[in-house]
Design an enzyme around this catalytic site. Structure first.
Site, PDB file in Angstrom:
ATOM      1  N   TRP A 210      -6.473   5.544   0.703  1.00 19.72           N
ATOM      2  CA  TRP A 210      -7.121   6.844   0.881  1.00 19.72           C
ATOM      3  C   TRP A 210      -7.702   7.024   2.282  1.00 19.72           C
ATOM      4  O   TRP A 210      -8.107   8.122   2.647  1.00 19.72           O
ATOM      5  CB  TRP A 210      -8.269   7.010  -0.137  1.00 19.72           C
ATOM      6  CG  TRP A 210      -9.178   5.803  -0.169  1.00 19.72           C
ATOM      7  CD1 TRP A 210      -9.108   4.756  -1.047  1.00 19.72           C
ATOM      8  CD2 TRP A 210     -10.250   5.499   0.729  1.00 19.72           C
ATOM      9  NE1 TRP A 210     -10.068   3.810  -0.742  1.00 19.72           N
ATOM     10  CE2 TRP A 210     -10.790   4.241   0.339  1.00 19.72           C
ATOM     11  CE3 TRP A 210     -10.824   6.154   1.827  1.00 19.72           C
ATOM     12  CZ2 TRP A 210     -11.859   3.635   1.006  1.00 19.72           C
ATOM     13  CZ3 TRP A 210     -11.873   5.542   2.491  1.00 19.72           C
ATOM     14  CH2 TRP A 210     -12.386   4.305   2.075  1.00 19.72           C
TER      15      TRP A 210
ATOM     16  N   LYS B   8       3.610   6.621  -3.630  1.00 23.69           N
ATOM     17  CA  LYS B   8       2.454   6.837  -4.497  1.00 23.69           C
ATOM     18  C   LYS B   8       1.199   6.840  -3.629  1.00 23.69           C
ATOM     19  O   LYS B   8       0.733   5.792  -3.176  1.00 23.69           O
ATOM     20  CB  LYS B   8       2.347   5.726  -5.544  1.00 23.69           C
ATOM     21  CG  LYS B   8       1.383   6.123  -6.660  1.00 23.69           C
ATOM     22  CD  LYS B   8       0.681   4.958  -7.293  1.00 23.69           C
ATOM     23  CE  LYS B   8      -0.418   4.407  -6.428  1.00 23.69           C
ATOM     24  NZ  LYS B   8      -1.512   5.354  -6.137  1.00 23.69           N
TER      25      LYS B   8
ATOM     26  N   GLY C 177      -3.204  -1.389   1.842  1.00 25.03           N
ATOM     27  CA  GLY C 177      -4.388  -1.350   0.990  1.00 25.03           C
ATOM     28  C   GLY C 177      -5.108  -2.676   1.016  1.00 25.03           C
ATOM     29  O   GLY C 177      -5.004  -3.429   1.994  1.00 25.03           O
TER      30      GLY C 177
ATOM     31  N   GLU D 112       0.336  -4.259   4.593  1.00 23.57           N
ATOM     32  CA  GLU D 112      -0.697  -3.992   5.618  1.00 23.57           C
ATOM     33  C   GLU D 112      -2.022  -4.061   4.877  1.00 23.57           C
ATOM     34  O   GLU D 112      -2.391  -3.125   4.171  1.00 23.57           O
ATOM     35  CB  GLU D 112      -0.498  -2.603   6.225  1.00 23.57           C
ATOM     36  CG  GLU D 112       0.757  -2.445   7.060  1.00 23.57           C
ATOM     37  CD  GLU D 112       0.674  -3.178   8.386  1.00 23.57           C
ATOM     38  OE1 GLU D 112      -0.421  -3.602   8.785  1.00 23.57           O
ATOM     39  OE2 GLU D 112       1.730  -3.343   9.017  1.00 23.57           O
TER      40      GLU D 112
ATOM     41  N   CYS E 148      -9.164  -0.283   8.327  1.00 25.34           N
ATOM     42  CA  CYS E 148      -8.781  -1.697   8.244  1.00 25.34           C
ATOM     43  C   CYS E 148      -9.011  -2.398   9.579  1.00 25.34           C
ATOM     44  O   CYS E 148      -9.202  -3.604   9.617  1.00 25.34           O
ATOM     45  CB  CYS E 148      -7.332  -1.814   7.829  1.00 25.34           C
ATOM     46  SG  CYS E 148      -6.248  -0.856   8.886  1.00 25.34           S
TER      47      CYS E 148
ATOM     48  N   GLU F 102     -14.975  -7.476   4.027  1.00 31.65           N
ATOM     49  CA  GLU F 102     -14.758  -6.255   4.782  1.00 31.65           C
ATOM     50  C   GLU F 102     -15.874  -5.289   4.355  1.00 31.65           C
ATOM     51  O   GLU F 102     -15.952  -4.917   3.186  1.00 31.65           O
ATOM     52  CB  GLU F 102     -13.399  -5.705   4.341  1.00 31.65           C
ATOM     53  CG  GLU F 102     -12.638  -4.983   5.370  1.00 31.65           C
ATOM     54  CD  GLU F 102     -11.291  -4.494   4.820  1.00 31.65           C
ATOM     55  OE1 GLU F 102     -10.977  -4.680   3.640  1.00 31.65           O
ATOM     56  OE2 GLU F 102     -10.565  -3.899   5.612  1.00 31.65           O
TER      57      GLU F 102
HETATM   58  P1  NAD Z   1      -6.494  -0.389  -2.776  1.00 32.04           P
HETATM   59  O1  NAD Z   1      -5.798  -1.674  -2.578  1.00 32.04           O
HETATM   60  O2  NAD Z   1      -7.531  -0.295  -3.820  1.00 32.04           O
HETATM   61  O3  NAD Z   1      -5.441   0.761  -3.115  1.00 32.04           O
HETATM   62  C1  NAD Z   1      -4.330   1.021  -2.283  1.00 32.04           C
HETATM   63  C2  NAD Z   1      -3.230   1.661  -3.098  1.00 32.04           C
HETATM   64  O4  NAD Z   1      -2.763   0.733  -4.075  1.00 32.04           O
HETATM   65  C3  NAD Z   1      -3.648   2.912  -3.867  1.00 32.04           C
HETATM   66  O5  NAD Z   1      -2.592   3.840  -3.793  1.00 32.04           O
HETATM   67  C4  NAD Z   1      -3.818   2.381  -5.283  1.00 32.04           C
HETATM   68  O6  NAD Z   1      -3.626   3.367  -6.269  1.00 32.04           O
HETATM   69  C5  NAD Z   1      -2.705   1.354  -5.356  1.00 32.04           C
HETATM   70  N1  NAD Z   1      -2.874   0.297  -6.352  1.00 32.04           N
HETATM   71  C6  NAD Z   1      -4.030  -0.140  -6.915  1.00 32.04           C
HETATM   72  N2  NAD Z   1      -3.767  -1.159  -7.769  1.00 32.04           N
HETATM   73  C7  NAD Z   1      -2.432  -1.380  -7.726  1.00 32.04           C
HETATM   74  C8  NAD Z   1      -1.563  -2.333  -8.348  1.00 32.04           C
HETATM   75  N3  NAD Z   1      -2.027  -3.249  -9.189  1.00 32.04           N
HETATM   76  N4  NAD Z   1      -0.257  -2.278  -8.066  1.00 32.04           N
HETATM   77  C9  NAD Z   1       0.238  -1.372  -7.191  1.00 32.04           C
HETATM   78  N5  NAD Z   1      -0.536  -0.442  -6.569  1.00 32.04           N
HETATM   79  C10 NAD Z   1      -1.862  -0.456  -6.827  1.00 32.04           C
HETATM   80  O7  NAD Z   1      -7.054  -0.011  -1.337  1.00 32.04           O
HETATM   81  P2  NAD Z   1      -7.914   1.259  -0.907  1.00 32.04           P
HETATM   82  O8  NAD Z   1      -9.294   1.093  -1.445  1.00 32.04           O
HETATM   83  O9  NAD Z   1      -7.187   2.539  -1.215  1.00 32.04           O
HETATM   84  O10 NAD Z   1      -7.894   1.091   0.684  1.00 32.04           O
HETATM   85  C11 NAD Z   1      -8.784   0.285   1.352  1.00 32.04           C
HETATM   86  C12 NAD Z   1      -8.133  -1.028   1.761  1.00 32.04           C
HETATM   87  O11 NAD Z   1      -6.930  -0.782   2.481  1.00 32.04           O
HETATM   88  C13 NAD Z   1      -8.999  -1.834   2.708  1.00 32.04           C
HETATM   89  O12 NAD Z   1      -8.972  -3.189   2.354  1.00 32.04           O
HETATM   90  C14 NAD Z   1      -8.323  -1.642   4.059  1.00 32.04           C
HETATM   91  O13 NAD Z   1      -8.575  -2.650   4.987  1.00 32.04           O
HETATM   92  C15 NAD Z   1      -6.908  -1.557   3.667  1.00 32.04           C
HETATM   93  N6  NAD Z   1      -6.127  -0.880   4.713  1.00 32.04           N
HETATM   94  C16 NAD Z   1      -5.270  -1.622   5.469  1.00 32.04           C
HETATM   95  C17 NAD Z   1      -4.542  -1.016   6.487  1.00 32.04           C
HETATM   96  C18 NAD Z   1      -3.585  -1.812   7.342  1.00 32.04           C
HETATM   97  O14 NAD Z   1      -2.758  -1.205   7.985  1.00 32.04           O
HETATM   98  N7  NAD Z   1      -3.645  -3.127   7.377  1.00 32.04           N
HETATM   99  C19 NAD Z   1      -4.684   0.351   6.717  1.00 32.04           C
HETATM  100  C20 NAD Z   1      -5.563   1.075   5.928  1.00 32.04           C
HETATM  101  C21 NAD Z   1      -6.272   0.439   4.918  1.00 32.04           C
END
Ligand code: NAD
Length: 480
Positions: free
Chosen positions: A151, A175, A229, A251, A285, A380
């Site tokens: 998000w 998704k 994520g 990522e 991130c 984080e």
């Molecule tokens: P999250 O991991 O909770 O969710 C990310 C996505 O995964 C969402 O679309 C969510 O619905 C989906 N998801 C959740 N559980 C899942 C599962 N079991 N199987 C498949 N998909 C699933 O992360 P968030 O809270 O949306 O984002 C924050 C995190 O993302 C932070 O840790 C941040 O550092 C990281 N991030 C990394 C980068 C990068 O490029 N390295 C960029 C942006 C954010």
């Protein structure tokens, strides 16, 4: 202010698909509902996968130059509607409008970049050991791909994947995060309008990320998953992908050290720190998580940074001040836990205070005296909290910076060219900002090492993860 316009159904095979149930998308500032979005059920997800499978043969056979022209059109369409797109992002993500505008430009830059890369999918020829053989290598698209995005940058995290996938000749099912599906749906409408063929981009918003994400990861038809994520979910995806041995790009989360050595330009370091820490209200991130400052310069840096932080104003995103709210109540609870843990273990809170009640408007906080036993060191923070630690010297600063399982980015401030090379090479991260607080750009390879991920996005390497090498041994008669 004009009203927001966005689609609110799944985008599958070039059509908008309504589901039986819908879920609420809320303004992070006050929790007010801004949309009710179709909640993709299993049939919708399967229809999207089928559409991507059916569209693949034609899309892969479309010359790279033609695919590139469509990507360029999509970039231009985003640029032409920056303000509308930015307002949708601010409404669902909460970031100040100027940051959403910057994100739309950044997101469009991936389509512009990969419009060029679509024309440059090079293979190779290899000298054979026999005179009657030719060895030829070509790159082919891996097939239908799933993209799962967070998000915090609802446009850019998606376009960084879509641009590379489409350039390589892959079709996609995406998704978006449950908090921010609207930006992805706006993007789908633009893609439709510029003529991206049906089935090439499919978007399945859902309230249950694990269910829909899991279904995509388990699908035999999906040949690659690209995920951005948290590290925890990334680990689950890597395990899930084992069942069908599909390609995975991850990522994941960071825990970026921001190292300021004794000879640094303090004003430049403070300016870089403000960007590296507070972009997207600290929810990035690549956010600076631990400041590691050489003892000799610590007081000067802390004083100047604290003065800059005191000036920051938190407001609703549409009011366009310095910071917006954090995304949700869970984020507030996490920040509260991390700050309370730090002060209980001896850190000093020198700027800001924790909000009363459950307000998501967190006034920025500066903590000094951070030590390794604190959550602020290992986790984080993902919020507007500066965590400052001091190091005796360069050697200890490097050792402290590397004391993490994450390895996405590290920042280094020093005016000494020798130290720049030596320390940058010693820092364990996929990206290093040297006297620079913002490293993300479409031209450069973005990605982490250690538990921050697998693969690279953007740059000339960005399409690699979406292609397979095919090698052909060609026999021909050595003499006529
Ligand atoms: P999250 O991991 O909770 O969710 C990310 C996505 O995964 C969402 O679309 C969510 O619905 C989906 N998801 C959740 N559980 C899942 C599962 N079991 N199987 C498949 N998909 C699933 O992360 P968030 O809270 O949306 O984002 C924050 C995190 O993302 C932070 O840790 C941040 O550092 C990281 N991030 C990394 C980068 C990068 O490029 N390295 C960029 C942006 C954010």
């Amino acid at each position: 202010m004009t009203s927001l316009s966005f689609p609110s159904d799944a985008y599958v095979d070039g059509r908008w698909l309504e589901s039986k149930t819908r879920f609420s998308v809320r303004d992070p500032w006050d929790g007010a509902e801004i949309a009710k979005v179709s909640d993709a059920d299993d049939a919708t997800v399967d229809a999207a996968i089928d559409a991507a499978v059916r569209a693949f043969p034609t899309w892969r056979a479309t010359p790279g130059g033609e695919r590139g022209k469509l990507l360029a059109k999509l970039a231009a369409a985003m640029e032409a509607e920056v303000d509308r797109l930015a307002r949708v992002c601010t409404a669902e993500n909460g970031k100040p409008l100027k940051e959403s505008i910057a994100e739309v430009h950044y997101a469009a830059s991936f389509f512009a970049w990969f419009a060029g890369e679509a024309q440059r999918s090079y293979g190779e020829t290899i000298p054979a050991t026999r005179a009657d053989q030719r060895l030829v290598v070509i790159r082919e698209p891996v097939g239908p791909c799933a993209m799962i995005t967070p998000w915090n940058f609802p446009y850019a995290m998606l376009t960084r994947k879509l641009g590379a996938a489409l350039a390589a000749g892959c079709t996609t099912v995406s998704k978006p995060a449950e908090q921010t599906p609207l930006s992805a749906l706006v993007l789908a409408k633009l893609a439709h309008d510029v003529g991206i063929p049906k089935g090439v981009i499919n978007i399945v918003p859902a309230s249950d990320g694990a269910r829909v994400g899991g279904r995509l990861v388990a699908s035999r038809a999906i040949r690659k998953v690209s995920f951005t994520g948290s590290t925890e979910v990334g680990r689950a995806i890597l395990e899930g992908a084992a069942g069908t041995i599909k390609r995975v790009s991850l990522e994941l989360g960071g825990n970026a050290p921001f190292v300021v050595l004794g000879d640094a330009d303090v004003d430049a370091a403070v300016a870089g720190a403000m960007i590296a820490k507070f972009r997207n209200t600290g929810q990035s991130c690549v956010a600076a998580n631990r400041f590691v400052v050489e003892h000799s310069i610590a007081q000067a840096f802390t004083d100047k940074l604290a003065a800059a932080v005191r000036k920051l104003v938190v407001a609703r995103g549409s009011d366009d001040k310095d910071l917006g709210p954090v995304i949700d109540d869970a984020a507030v609870a996490k920040i509260r836990r991390i700050v309370t843990d730090a002060t209980a273990k001896g850190a000093k809170l020198i700027v800001g205070s924790l909000p009363e009640g459950s307000s998501r408007a967190i006034a920025p906080i500066v903590l000094t005296g951070i030590t390794r036993d604190m959550a602020a060191w290992h986790e984080e923070i993902f919020g507007p909290v500066v965590a400052l630690a001091t190091a005796r010297d360069e050697t200890q600063a490097v050792e402290m910076a590397n004391d993490t399982d994450a390895g996405l980015v590290a920042y280094l401030y020093t005016r000494d060219g020798q130290r720049q090379a030596r320390v940058a090479e010693a820092l364990e991260a996929g990206m290093i900002g040297i006297n620079e607080g913002l490293v993300s750009t479409a031209q450069a390879p973005f990605g982490g090492i250690k538990q921050s991920g697998l693969g690279r996005e953007g740059s000339r390497h960005g399409t690699d993860d979406y292609t397979n090498l095919k090698y052909m041994a060609i026999h021909h008669a050595a003499t006529p």
